[in-house]
Write a protein that holds these residues in place. Structure first.
Motif, mmCIF file in Angstrom:
data_model
loop_
_atom_site.group_PDB
_atom_site.id
_atom_site.type_symbol
_atom_site.label_atom_id
_atom_site.label_comp_id
_atom_site.label_asym_id
_atom_site.label_seq_id
_atom_site.Cartn_x
_atom_site.Cartn_y
_atom_site.Cartn_z
ATOM 1 N N GLU A 196 38.325 44.992 49.965
ATOM 2 C CA GLU A 196 38.017 44.596 51.342
ATOM 3 C C GLU A 196 36.828 43.642 51.383
ATOM 4 O O GLU A 196 36.835 42.658 52.127
ATOM 5 N N PHE A 197 35.819 43.927 50.570
ATOM 6 C CA PHE A 197 34.652 43.043 50.537
ATOM 7 C C PHE A 197 35.026 41.667 49.996
ATOM 8 O O PHE A 197 34.513 40.648 50.453
ATOM 9 N N ASP A 198 35.956 41.635 49.040
ATOM 10 C CA ASP A 198 36.447 40.343 48.534
ATOM 11 C C ASP A 198 37.086 39.533 49.656
ATOM 12 O O ASP A 198 36.940 38.311 49.715
ATOM 13 N N ARG A 199 37.800 40.197 50.552
ATOM 14 C CA ARG A 199 38.403 39.513 51.704
ATOM 15 C C ARG A 199 37.315 38.966 52.623
ATOM 16 O O ARG A 199 37.410 37.842 53.115
ATOM 17 N N ILE A 200 36.262 39.751 52.882
ATOM 18 C CA ILE A 200 35.148 39.310 53.729
ATOM 19 C C ILE A 200 34.476 38.082 53.115
ATOM 20 O O ILE A 200 34.074 37.161 53.826
#
Length: 194
Positions: A80-84
């Protein structure tokens, strides 16, 4: 023409906040803090105008991030942080095609870079980070820390300044941190939280 530009930018900023309600007013506050910091640094008017546009649109790339990630109340997974982490690239790609926002797009793209080279999206370091992006980084962090978020309460002014100052030269450009501190000392930047 300038009035039309500003109205267009404000409409786009409103679209961002409609997607992420916890950041209501965030873009306007980041623009205000960025302008005050730039004024403290005695930067020219054309720089301030470009910085203001970039600040209002710095999170426009979040339009491309799923709501369940943006509004997640708990800790993000690594995926999820990679998406952010792609939101600065998405944002820069959106605005770089608009002629009068071409310079602002680089500030948007690099506002999550760190002085030590451990930021994103490109791992730029020190003076390789555009000054506008370095100012946005401080203003963005200051507002994020002093605002309530789904996962935590707002920090008070003293704790926020201490945290930013302790990351001077690591995450933030030292002269930008000094400008923020000077603005707070002069009462030009205030917060409502604790």
């Amino acid at each position: 023409m300038r009035k039309i530009y500003l109205e267009t930018i404000q409409a786009l900023a409103t679209a961002i906040e409609a997607k992420d309600p916890y950041t209501r007013g965030h873009s306007e506050r980041v623009a205000m803090y960025s302008s005050i910091i730039a004024e403290e640094m005695n930067l020219p008017e054309d720089f301030l105008n470009t910085l203001n546009f970039a600040a209002l649109l710095h999170d426009i790339g979040k339009i491309g991030i799923p709501d369940e990630i943006l509004n997640k109340p708990g800790k993000l997974s690594e995926e999820e942080f990679d998406r952010i982490r792609i939101h600065p690239i998405l944002g820069a790609n959106i605005v770089e095609k608009i002629d009068f926002l071409a310079q602002a797009s680089s500030y948007i793209r690099f506002h999550h870079e760190r002085q030590n080279g451990r930021g994103y999206p490109e791992g730029l370091k020190g003076e390789n980070i555009p000054l506008g992006a370095a100012i946005l980084a401080v203003a963005d962090a200051f507002d994020a820390m002093t605002s309530d978020r789904p996962y935590r309460r707002a920090w008070n002014l003293d704790d926020t300044l201490h945290e930013i100052e302790s990351n001077s030269g690591i995450q933030f450009r030292p002269e930008v941190v000094e400008a923020l501190k000077n603005a707070v000392k002069k009462g030009r930047i205030r917060i409502d939280a604790g």
